[in-house]
Write a protein that holds these residues in place. Structure first.
Motif, PDB file in Angstrom:
ATOM      1  N   GLY A   1       0.831  -1.202   0.000  1.00 19.77           N
ATOM      2  CA  GLY A   1       0.000   0.000   0.000  1.00 19.77           C
ATOM      3  C   GLY A   1       0.861   1.244   0.000  1.00 19.77           C
ATOM      4  N   GLY A   2       0.225   2.380   0.249  1.00 18.56           N
ATOM      5  CA  GLY A   2       0.947   3.640   0.310  1.00 18.56           C
ATOM      6  C   GLY A   2       1.139   4.319  -1.034  1.00 18.56           C
ATOM      7  N   PHE A   3       0.390   3.897  -2.074  1.00 14.26           N
ATOM      8  CA  PHE A   3       0.484   4.533  -3.381  1.00 14.26           C
ATOM      9  C   PHE A   3      -0.540   5.659  -3.488  1.00 14.26           C
ATOM     10  CE2 PHE A   3       1.372  -0.045  -3.867  1.00 14.26           C
ATOM     11  CZ  PHE A   3       2.709   0.011  -4.250  1.00 14.26           C
ATOM     12  N   VAL A   4      -0.261   6.616  -4.360  1.00 10.14           N
ATOM     13  CA  VAL A   4      -1.220   7.689  -4.613  1.00 10.14           C
ATOM     14  C   VAL A   4      -2.294   7.203  -5.581  1.00 10.14           C
ATOM     15  CG1 VAL A   4      -1.542  10.008  -5.548  1.00 10.14           C
ATOM     16  CG2 VAL A   4       0.479   9.492  -4.154  1.00 10.14           C
ATOM     17  N   SER A   5      -1.871   6.724  -6.738  1.00 10.33           N
ATOM     18  CA  SER A   5      -2.795   6.214  -7.751  1.00 10.33           C
ATOM     19  C   SER A   5      -2.054   5.172  -8.586  1.00 10.33           C
ATOM     20  CB  SER A   5      -3.306   7.350  -8.645  1.00 10.33           C
ATOM     21  OG  SER A   5      -4.145   6.843  -9.660  1.00 10.33           O
ATOM     22  N   PRO A   6      -2.052   3.915  -8.153  1.00 11.05           N
ATOM     23  CA  PRO A   6      -1.306   2.879  -8.877  1.00 11.05           C
ATOM     24  C   PRO A   6      -2.012   2.513 -10.176  1.00 11.05           C
ATOM     25  CG  PRO A   6      -2.544   1.894  -7.072  1.00 11.05           C
ATOM     26  CD  PRO A   6      -2.754   3.381  -6.975  1.00 11.05           C
ATOM     27  N   VAL A   7      -1.353   2.720 -11.307  1.00 16.32           N
ATOM     28  CA  VAL A   7      -2.020   2.563 -12.601  1.00 16.32           C
ATOM     29  C   VAL A   7      -1.423   1.454 -13.463  1.00 16.32           C
ATOM     30  CG1 VAL A   7      -2.849   4.939 -12.706  1.00 16.32           C
ATOM     31  CG2 VAL A   7      -0.577   4.390 -13.606  1.00 16.32           C
ATOM     32  N   ASP A   8      -0.337   0.837 -13.019  1.00 20.60           N
ATOM     33  CA  ASP A   8       0.247  -0.244 -13.814  1.00 20.60           C
ATOM     34  C   ASP A   8       1.120  -1.108 -12.920  1.00 20.60           C
ATOM     35  OD1 ASP A   8       0.683  -1.765 -16.070  1.00 20.60           O
ATOM     36  OD2 ASP A   8       1.974  -0.320 -17.090  1.00 20.60           O
ATOM     37  N   PHE A   9       1.378  -2.321 -13.405  1.00 20.56           N
ATOM     38  CA  PHE A   9       2.157  -3.324 -12.677  1.00 20.56           C
ATOM     39  C   PHE A   9       2.982  -4.072 -13.705  1.00 20.56           C
ATOM     40  CE2 PHE A   9       2.743  -7.750 -11.529  1.00 20.56           C
ATOM     41  CZ  PHE A   9       3.084  -7.735 -10.181  1.00 20.56           C
ATOM     42  N   PHE A  10       4.243  -4.376 -13.375  1.00 19.41           N
ATOM     43  CA  PHE A  10       5.027  -5.204 -14.285  1.00 19.41           C
ATOM     44  C   PHE A  10       5.997  -6.076 -13.500  1.00 19.41           C
ATOM     45  CE2 PHE A  10       7.376  -1.230 -13.898  1.00 19.41           C
ATOM     46  CZ  PHE A  10       8.719  -1.587 -13.861  1.00 19.41           C
ATOM     47  N   ALA A  11       6.275  -7.236 -14.079  1.00 24.45           N
ATOM     48  CA  ALA A  11       7.179  -8.228 -13.488  1.00 24.45           C
ATOM     49  C   ALA A  11       8.097  -8.725 -14.595  1.00 24.45           C
ATOM     50  CB  ALA A  11       6.388  -9.381 -12.878  1.00 24.45           C
TER      51      ALA A  11
ATOM     52  N   ALA B   1       7.778  -9.228  -0.648  1.00 27.02           N
ATOM     53  CA  ALA B   1       6.892  -9.920   0.288  1.00 27.02           C
ATOM     54  C   ALA B   1       6.599  -9.065   1.511  1.00 27.02           C
ATOM     55  CB  ALA B   1       7.521 -11.246   0.710  1.00 27.02           C
ATOM     56  N   ASN B   2       7.429  -8.062   1.756  1.00 26.38           N
ATOM     57  CA  ASN B   2       7.252  -7.189   2.916  1.00 26.38           C
ATOM     58  C   ASN B   2       6.568  -5.872   2.568  1.00 26.38           C
ATOM     59  OD1 ASN B   2       8.596  -9.015   4.672  1.00 26.38           O
ATOM     60  ND2 ASN B   2      10.566  -8.298   3.861  1.00 26.38           N
TER      61      ASN B   2
END
Length: 465
Positions: A75-85, A106-107
């Motif tokens: 958590g702690g994001f303003v506006s999470p708009v994408d994810f990549f791995a 994991a933390n």
């Protein structure tokens, strides 16, 4: 069909290429535009507004009984708009709209940014559809450390003074094992003038073919009309960046070869792009989009890979399309399967090329699944959500944290859709902004606020209930 008094929208012969998608970030480009909503369109095709549930046959997922649970990852994001791995690594990252990429473990979220481009992103706040909108690692990131970053910059050279900002697509190179990206190692690939602040799309991603796909919105405002919106072949509705192929690259999905260069361009043009050697801009892969907010690929077999594009609607309907090379997905002639702002409308271009209907459609109001800004997701393939294997999982920005699924095995189009309840104590926030995938794991990104006002943004992993 209205008379054709302007240039043709499609090059002759494109139909042979077809085998038979606020944007929303911190807030959606919903049915109320800055210019005000145009008159409600009259439908001239099948109604399509009835929300159906169930399956499309014995081979499809059982949407009626499916449920999922969620585990909070960070958590702690303003506006999470994408994810990549990135492939070849066990690292995972979240893209936060103000201009920061964070690594998550994991933390939870690491405190120090992995990539920080706030100094080159246009100032944003409150309700805003600009910012850092997408990041895609190269398929060989583990070896070459190349990231492709899409953000909204202040007006650059070549962007008119009365325009909002400049669309930027850049390449950053980093040590694949580094904890942070050296911002000075940026190579700009593409800049596009953006007339208004909304409808920016933002998705970037590599397809199974190794090419980089880039979603572009229609330029903003409302109805694909006004400043920065060129004329097209369809006279019943003004404007038409979505239908234009020669003046700009807006309202489209682009396809680039980032491992090559074409003349003075800092990228290559795949020779099998549909307009190469024809009328139109060579970067174009598919067009007729309003605001494609998130796309994904699904490999159903070695020779059958589908590109799912979610396209945010204008006043009445949201849609998801399975996008093919050279396809025209209708905007601003049509909104979903319906005529837009006209009592009747064509189903083909003057050249006879079809305006392709979406595979998923739902209304802004009524019974069943409704919303105002579709959030594109993924087809489930194994993993913790085996109960939903084969279903296309997606959401709406206004869904209050609810998830939806469509059945690609259906024999009818649009496909049946149903709500997939999220059970348990850990729930996504009320405003779903994006989905992510790492291997067989699917993730949901969400916020607790409508705008860029706090740090209620979170990442959840979807698991079996």
């Amino acid at each position: 069909m209205p008379p054709v008094s302007r240039r043709r929208a499609l090059a002759t012969g494109l139909s042979a290429l077809l085998a038979g998608v606020a944007g929303c970030n911190s807030a959606p480009a919903n049915g109320t535009d800055a210019e005000g909503s145009p008159p409600a369109p009259t439908d001239s095709t099948r109604d399509g507004s009835e929300t159906r549930t169930g399956t499309g046959g014995d081979s499809g997922p059982d949407l009626n009984d499916a449920r999922v649970a969620a585990e909070r990852v960070a958590g702690g994001f303003v506006s999470p708009v994408d994810f990549f791995a990135p492939a070849g690594t066990d690292r995972r990252f979240v893209v936060d709209q103000p201009g920061v990429v964070y690594e998550v473990t994991a933390n939870g979220r690491r405190d120090a940014p992995y990539l920080d481009v706030r100094d080159r992103v246009v100032d944003i706040g409150g309700y805003d559809e600009r910012g850092l909108l997408g990041v895609a690692p190269h398929p060989e990131f583990a070896d070459n450390g190349r990231l492709y970053v899409r953000y909204s910059a202040p007006r650059r050279r070549g962007t008119p003074r009365n325009y909002s900002h400049t669309f930027v697509l850049s390449e950053f190179t980093v040590d694949p094992d580094a904890r942070s990206v050296d911002g000075s190692r940026e190579r700009t690939l593409l800049e596009l003038p953006e007339p208004q602040s909304n409808h920016n799309a933002g998705s970037v991603g590599f397809g199974p073919d190794g090419r980089l796909y880039v979603g572009t919105g229609d330029g903003g405002g409302g109805g694909d009309r006004g400043t920065g919106h060129v004329s097209d072949w369809y006279d019943a509705v003004d404007g038409g960046n979505g239908q234009d192929l020669t003046e700009n690259l807006l309202g489209s999905v682009l396809r680039l070869d980032v491992d090559a260069r074409d003349g003075d361009k800092p990228y290559g043009i795949p020779e099998d792009n549909p307009l190469v050697g024809r009328e139109g801009l060579d970067e174009q892969y598919a067009w007729g989009f309003r605001n494609p907010w998130r796309f994904s690929f699904d490999a159903r077999g070695p020779d059958d890979r589908d590109l799912y594009v979610a396209d945010v609607g204008q006043n009445r309907y949201e849609e998801v399309s399975v996008v093919k090379r050279g396809g025209n997905y209708g905007w601003n002639v049509r909104e979903g399967t319906h005529c837009y702002s006209s009592g009747e409308c064509p189903t083909t271009t003057p050249d006879g090329d079809p305006l392709v209907d979406p595979v998923v459609e739902y209304p802004h109001s009524g019974d069943g699944v409704t919303g105002i800004s579709v959030i594109g997701g993924y087809v489930v393939r194994g993993g913790p959500l085996a109960e939903l294997a084969g279903a296309y999982l997606f959401a709406d920005w206004r869904s209050n944290g609810r998830l939806f699924a469509a059945d690609p095995a259906s024999e009818t189009t649009p496909w049946p859709i149903a709500e997939v309840p999220v059970v348990g104590d850990a729930r996504p926030g009320p405003f779903v902004t994006a989905f992510g995938r790492a291997g067989e794991d699917l993730f949901v990104l969400s916020t607790g606020a409508r705008g860029l006002n706090d740090r209620t943004g979170a990442l959840h992993r979807l698991v079996a209930p």
